[in-house]
Design a protein around this motif. Structure first.
Motif, PDB file in Angstrom:
ATOM      1  N   ILE A   1       0.829  -1.205   0.000  1.00  0.00           N
ATOM      2  CA  ILE A   1       0.000   0.000   0.000  1.00  0.00           C
ATOM      3  C   ILE A   1       0.860   1.251   0.000  1.00  0.00           C
ATOM      4  O   ILE A   1       0.628   2.179  -0.775  1.00  0.00           O
ATOM      5  N   ALA A   2       1.851   1.297   0.884  1.00  0.00           N
ATOM      6  CA  ALA A   2       2.689   2.495   0.995  1.00  0.00           C
ATOM      7  C   ALA A   2       4.054   2.097   1.532  1.00  0.00           C
ATOM      8  O   ALA A   2       4.212   1.047   2.176  1.00  0.00           O
ATOM      9  N   GLN A   3       5.035   2.951   1.266  1.00  0.00           N
ATOM     10  CA  GLN A   3       6.394   2.739   1.758  1.00  0.00           C
ATOM     11  C   GLN A   3       7.032   4.092   2.046  1.00  0.00           C
ATOM     12  O   GLN A   3       6.901   5.026   1.262  1.00  0.00           O
ATOM     13  N   THR A   4       7.709   4.176   3.195  1.00  0.00           N
ATOM     14  CA  THR A   4       8.373   5.406   3.613  1.00  0.00           C
ATOM     15  C   THR A   4       9.782   5.074   4.083  1.00  0.00           C
ATOM     16  O   THR A   4       9.978   4.102   4.820  1.00  0.00           O
ATOM     17  N   MET A   5      10.738   5.870   3.672  1.00  0.00           N
ATOM     18  CA  MET A   5      12.125   5.703   4.095  1.00  0.00           C
ATOM     19  C   MET A   5      12.438   6.718   5.189  1.00  0.00           C
ATOM     20  O   MET A   5      12.128   7.910   5.067  1.00  0.00           O
ATOM     21  N   LEU A   6      13.040   6.241   6.276  1.00  0.00           N
ATOM     22  CA  LEU A   6      13.429   7.091   7.394  1.00  0.00           C
ATOM     23  C   LEU A   6      14.917   7.382   7.347  1.00  0.00           C
ATOM     24  O   LEU A   6      15.665   6.763   6.577  1.00  0.00           O
ATOM     25  N   GLU A   7      15.354   8.309   8.185  1.00  0.00           N
ATOM     26  CA  GLU A   7      16.770   8.661   8.229  1.00  0.00           C
ATOM     27  C   GLU A   7      17.582   7.613   8.969  1.00  0.00           C
ATOM     28  O   GLU A   7      18.759   7.406   8.677  1.00  0.00           O
ATOM     29  N   LYS A   8      16.950   6.935   9.937  1.00  0.00           N
ATOM     30  CA  LYS A   8      17.637   5.903  10.710  1.00  0.00           C
ATOM     31  C   LYS A   8      16.782   4.641  10.741  1.00  0.00           C
ATOM     32  O   LYS A   8      15.579   4.681  10.494  1.00  0.00           O
ATOM     33  N   THR A   9      17.422   3.535  11.066  1.00  0.00           N
ATOM     34  CA  THR A   9      16.740   2.238  11.063  1.00  0.00           C
ATOM     35  C   THR A   9      15.710   2.172  12.180  1.00  0.00           C
ATOM     36  O   THR A   9      16.048   2.389  13.363  1.00  0.00           O
ATOM     37  N   PRO A  10      14.450   1.895  11.878  1.00  0.00           N
ATOM     38  CA  PRO A  10      13.438   1.729  12.941  1.00  0.00           C
ATOM     39  C   PRO A  10      13.529   0.332  13.567  1.00  0.00           C
ATOM     40  O   PRO A  10      13.456  -0.676  12.877  1.00  0.00           O
ATOM     41  N   LEU A  11      13.732   0.317  14.865  1.00  0.00           N
ATOM     42  CA  LEU A  11      13.773  -0.964  15.580  1.00  0.00           C
ATOM     43  C   LEU A  11      12.395  -1.420  16.016  1.00  0.00           C
ATOM     44  O   LEU A  11      12.214  -2.602  16.359  1.00  0.00           O
ATOM     45  N   HIS A  12      11.434  -0.507  15.982  1.00  0.00           N
ATOM     46  CA  HIS A  12      10.102  -0.821  16.498  1.00  0.00           C
ATOM     47  C   HIS A  12       9.110   0.108  15.809  1.00  0.00           C
ATOM     48  O   HIS A  12       9.362   1.305  15.682  1.00  0.00           O
ATOM     49  N   ALA A  13       7.990  -0.439  15.339  1.00  0.00           N
ATOM     50  CA  ALA A  13       6.959   0.383  14.685  1.00  0.00           C
ATOM     51  C   ALA A  13       5.591  -0.197  14.998  1.00  0.00           C
ATOM     52  O   ALA A  13       5.404  -1.421  14.975  1.00  0.00           O
ATOM     53  N   ARG A  14       4.623   0.701  15.279  1.00  0.00           N
ATOM     54  CA  ARG A  14       3.268   0.285  15.626  1.00  0.00           C
ATOM     55  C   ARG A  14       2.253   1.152  14.894  1.00  0.00           C
ATOM     56  O   ARG A  14       2.408   2.384  14.821  1.00  0.00           O
ATOM     57  N   LEU A  15       1.201   0.496  14.368  1.00  0.00           N
ATOM     58  CA  LEU A  15       0.118   1.212  13.701  1.00  0.00           C
ATOM     59  C   LEU A  15      -0.811   1.852  14.728  1.00  0.00           C
ATOM     60  O   LEU A  15      -0.899   1.396  15.875  1.00  0.00           O
ATOM     61  N   HIS A  16      -1.525   2.892  14.292  1.00  0.00           N
ATOM     62  CA  HIS A  16      -2.511   3.532  15.161  1.00  0.00           C
ATOM     63  C   HIS A  16      -3.602   2.517  15.498  1.00  0.00           C
ATOM     64  O   HIS A  16      -4.176   1.882  14.605  1.00  0.00           O
ATOM     65  N   PRO A  17      -3.918   2.306  16.772  1.00  0.00           N
ATOM     66  CA  PRO A  17      -4.769   1.175  17.149  1.00  0.00           C
ATOM     67  C   PRO A  17      -6.259   1.340  16.913  1.00  0.00           C
ATOM     68  O   PRO A  17      -6.990   0.333  16.912  1.00  0.00           O
ATOM     69  N   SER A  18      -6.764   2.545  16.721  1.00  0.00           N
ATOM     70  CA  SER A  18      -8.217   2.728  16.661  1.00  0.00           C
ATOM     71  C   SER A  18      -8.767   2.761  15.250  1.00  0.00           C
ATOM     72  O   SER A  18      -9.961   2.527  15.043  1.00  0.00           O
ATOM     73  N   SER A  19      -7.962   3.024  14.257  1.00  0.00           N
ATOM     74  CA  SER A  19      -8.456   3.152  12.885  1.00  0.00           C
ATOM     75  C   SER A  19      -8.555   1.782  12.218  1.00  0.00           C
ATOM     76  O   SER A  19      -7.639   0.963  12.333  1.00  0.00           O
ATOM     77  N   PRO A  20      -9.673   1.500  11.495  1.00  0.00           N
ATOM     78  CA  PRO A  20      -9.775   0.223  10.772  1.00  0.00           C
ATOM     79  C   PRO A  20      -8.733   0.081   9.667  1.00  0.00           C
ATOM     80  O   PRO A  20      -8.194  -1.005   9.453  1.00  0.00           O
ATOM     81  N   THR A  21      -8.459   1.174   8.967  1.00  0.00           N
ATOM     82  CA  THR A  21      -7.433   1.170   7.909  1.00  0.00           C
ATOM     83  C   THR A  21      -6.440   2.282   8.224  1.00  0.00           C
ATOM     84  O   THR A  21      -6.486   3.357   7.619  1.00  0.00           O
ATOM     85  N   PRO A  22      -5.540   2.056   9.159  1.00  0.00           N
ATOM     86  CA  PRO A  22      -4.677   3.140   9.635  1.00  0.00           C
ATOM     87  C   PRO A  22      -3.592   3.492   8.617  1.00  0.00           C
ATOM     88  O   PRO A  22      -3.110   2.662   7.851  1.00  0.00           O
ATOM     89  N   THR A  23      -3.229   4.754   8.625  1.00  0.00           N
ATOM     90  CA  THR A  23      -2.091   5.243   7.849  1.00  0.00           C
ATOM     91  C   THR A  23      -1.054   5.910   8.748  1.00  0.00           C
ATOM     92  O   THR A  23       0.072   6.140   8.311  1.00  0.00           O
ATOM     93  N   LEU A  24      -1.429   6.219   9.999  1.00  0.00           N
ATOM     94  CA  LEU A  24      -0.480   6.774  10.960  1.00  0.00           C
ATOM     95  C   LEU A  24       0.197   5.643  11.716  1.00  0.00           C
ATOM     96  O   LEU A  24      -0.432   4.623  12.038  1.00  0.00           O
ATOM     97  N   CYS A  25       1.477   5.833  12.010  1.00  0.00           N
ATOM     98  CA  CYS A  25       2.191   4.826  12.784  1.00  0.00           C
ATOM     99  C   CYS A  25       3.194   5.523  13.690  1.00  0.00           C
ATOM    100  O   CYS A  25       3.566   6.681  13.482  1.00  0.00           O
ATOM    101  N   LEU A  26       3.620   4.803  14.717  1.00  0.00           N
ATOM    102  CA  LEU A  26       4.627   5.265  15.661  1.00  0.00           C
ATOM    103  C   LEU A  26       5.890   4.457  15.431  1.00  0.00           C
ATOM    104  O   LEU A  26       5.878   3.221  15.542  1.00  0.00           O
ATOM    105  N   ALA A  27       6.993   5.112  15.087  1.00  0.00           N
ATOM    106  CA  ALA A  27       8.258   4.446  14.797  1.00  0.00           C
ATOM    107  C   ALA A  27       9.304   4.877  15.808  1.00  0.00           C
ATOM    108  O   ALA A  27       9.370   6.059  16.189  1.00  0.00           O
ATOM    109  N   CYS A  28      10.130   3.915  16.240  1.00  0.00           N
ATOM    110  CA  CYS A  28      11.203   4.188  17.192  1.00  0.00           C
ATOM    111  C   CYS A  28      12.535   3.879  16.519  1.00  0.00           C
ATOM    112  O   CYS A  28      12.998   2.736  16.536  1.00  0.00           O
ATOM    113  N   PRO A  29      13.171   4.871  15.902  1.00  0.00           N
ATOM    114  CA  PRO A  29      14.449   4.632  15.225  1.00  0.00           C
ATOM    115  C   PRO A  29      15.588   4.432  16.224  1.00  0.00           C
ATOM    116  O   PRO A  29      15.498   4.783  17.404  1.00  0.00           O
TER     117      PRO A  29
END
Length: 558
Positions: free
Chosen positions: A102-130
């Motif tokens: 569906i989508a792809q995003t490149m970050l500046e640093k390697t994400p060790l952990h990523a989680r989607l927004h929990p309330s949306s049925p089709t989420p596009t927001l996520c929380l990343a921990c580089p």
């Protein structure tokens, strides 16, 4: 699936390794909301989805441009999407049903952990921990990133300001963070030993709670019902906090708390709000070995706390109850443990070893027939049964037990998935993806080539010994080129109508042909050969290729 009828006698936590899953080198795992599908990230950039009921691979998600290891996998709320973070600094959002990106995003640093927004049925927001950076809120559709504050700085006027995109201490490779149940707040643990409550929509710190000792926080996890928050610190202690904010309307509750603390300002006010939002419930540690913990978490119902040993060459899983009592230590093979996941509904734990195998821990069931029939009695040895005097008496119709009022003609619905009490909420009307059709996996091309090569070698070896012809060549059996099938006596017995083994037939000698001619000319009588013409007793025809074919007896029907 109705969990009450899966196994009414199963316990609350696993005990032994039931089986293991193998597919490449797997690094991380995650269950969907109902536990029917298991996603595993591999070292070659592939995300494999297992049907957990059949233990078969249902889907394989792979991007041809991604060949680096997967660092984390996360399901959306209703199982339609999967977020994958990889070591090549990529965040990839997949559609599970179609297997398309569906989508792809490149970050500046390697994400060790990523989680989607929990309330949306089709989420596009996520929380990343580089790695070595502050957590980010990423919009996967637009690629926009928002840096969350990793700490607070008290200025001269007493107003707290966030330190953005900077980790105060590089002793921790990541700054862990997680959403709350409805995704309106982010809880972050920093290297100063503080838990920050952040309003990510306004990028504002709403509360701070220092932990005891101020050790670096390495993991932070919410229970499924958002009632408890767990932290894992560098002081080798797992701490469980009770969430005092309501699951819904957390922001409104924070505003109400803030209004009652108008006499405070700056860091003092933030700490006061944090103390009213979280309360320390219990601490867990191994006071004997003082080991570090890896991948801690909760059980599906939140009643148990789990943590894996971070020691090298040790595959141990510790299970406590919420009161702090150690109830079980699961000891696996001599392989380091890198990830853990508890099944959302059943007492099953998934552990990932350093070698890439996924172990399934389950209950050790023992047969107890008295649990099914209260009047059942187990016997140590056979006993003679003595019937009662009235055991086989005819019972009048009036004393018979009334039949249950069950409609035998009612149609049984086998398609509707019942709402699980542990998964259902007010938004459960949305259609959920619980299963995927299983796709048969053909043999690998190199394995097929190996089979073909073996059959060709077999045919070549037979050709070198003697030429093949006709049906025998197709079946892979060599025939004696000097002999040929004969027609006549017992020819039908020598044929193989199924195209299987072709029996060897021998040309009779001249003496045997003369005997056949004489037998046909004579009247119908039984003729027996002389003693010289009798068949040798201890020698079969197949053992001597030059021996003639003798006739013991010709039946009257010939």
């Amino acid at each position: 699936m109705n969990s009450s009828i899966i196994d009414p006698l199963q316990g609350d936590f696993p005990e032994v390794i039931e089986e293991y899953l193998e597919h490449g080198v797997m690094k991380c795992v995650a269950f969907n909301r109902r536990g029917t599908l298991l996603a595993a990230g591999c070292s070659n950039g592939t995300c494999v989805i297992w049907d957990f009921e059949t233990r078969g691979i249902a889907k394989e998600l792979r991007d041809k441009d991604c060949s680096n290891a997967i660092t984390s996998v996360c399901w959306s709320k209703y199982g339609h999407r999967i977020l994958v973070s990889s070591a090549d600094k990529a965040l990839i959002l997949w559609d599970v049903a179609t297997g398309k990106k569906i989508a792809q995003t490149m970050l500046e640093k390697t994400p060790l952990h990523a989680r989607l927004h929990p309330s949306s049925p089709t989420p596009t927001l996520c929380l990343a921990c580089p790695v070595y950076s502050a957590p980010l809120i990423v919009d996967l559709e637009t690629g926009k990133t928002t840096v969350l504050p990793a700490s607070v700085l008290v200025e001269g006027d007493g107003v707290s300001a966030p330190l953005r995109n900077k980790v105060p201490d590089d002793s921790s490779p990541q700054t862990p963070a997680c959403f709350n149940m409805h995704g309106d707040l982010v809880y972050l643990g920093n290297s100063k030993g503080e838990i920050l409550i952040i309003d990510h929509s306004n990028v504002q710190v709403r509360g701070v709670l220092p932990i005891t000792g101020g050790a670096v926080i390495k993991n932070i996890v919410f229970s499924k019902n958002s009632r408890y928050l767990l932290t894992n610190s560098s002081d080798r202690t797992i701490r469980v906090y009770e969430n005092l904010l309501p699951p819904k309307g957390s922001l409104k509750a924070l505003d109400e708390i803030s209004e009652t603390l108008n006499d405070l300002s700056g860091a003092e006010k933030l700490k006061a709000i944090g103390c009213r939002s979280l309360a320390l419930f219990h601490e867990f540690q191994d006071s004997v070995t003082r080991i570090h913990w890896k991948a801690p978490g909760f059980s599906g119902d939140g009643e148990w706390v789990i943590g894996g040993s971070a020691s090298k060459g040790e595959h141990k899983i510790y299970i406590w109850d919420r009161a702090g009592h150690l109830v079980k230590i699961l000891e696996g093979p001599k392989e380091a443990l890198i990830d853990l996941a508890w099944h959302p509904v059943r007492p099953i734990v998934i552990s990932v070893s350093l070698t890439g195998l996924v172990y399934i821990w389950a209950k050790d069931y023992t047969e107890n027939w008295s649990a099914f029939a209260p009047d059942f009695k187990e016997l140590e040895e056979n006993e003679e049964y003595v019937e009662r005097e009235d055991e086989f008496d005819i019972v009048p119709e009036t004393e018979k037990v009334k039949e249950s009022a069950v409609n035998q003609d009612e149609e049984v619905d086998i398609l509707t998935v019942e709402n699980d009490s542990s998964c259902s909420d007010s938004e459960a009307s949305h259609e959920e993806l619980s299963f995927l059709p299983a796709i048969p996996c053909p043999d690998a091309p190199e394995q097929q080539d190996k089979h073909v090569g073996n059959s060709v070698k077999l045919a070549d070896s037979n050709n070198s010994a003697s030429p093949l012809s006709g049906e025998a060549a197709l079946n892979g059996h060599a025939m004696n080129h000097e002999s040929s099938p004969i027609e006549g006596l017992d020819n039908s017995a020598a044929e193989d109508t199924n195209g299987g083994r072709v029996k060897r037939r021998r040309k009779p000698s001249e003496k045997a042909l003369d005997m056949q001619t004489e037998m046909i000319k004579k009247p119908l009588k039984k003729a027996k050969p002389s003693g010289k013409a009798s068949k040798p007793k201890n020698k079969s025809v197949d053992e001597d290729h030059d021996a003639p074919l003798y006739l013991e007896e010709v039946s009257d029907d010939y």
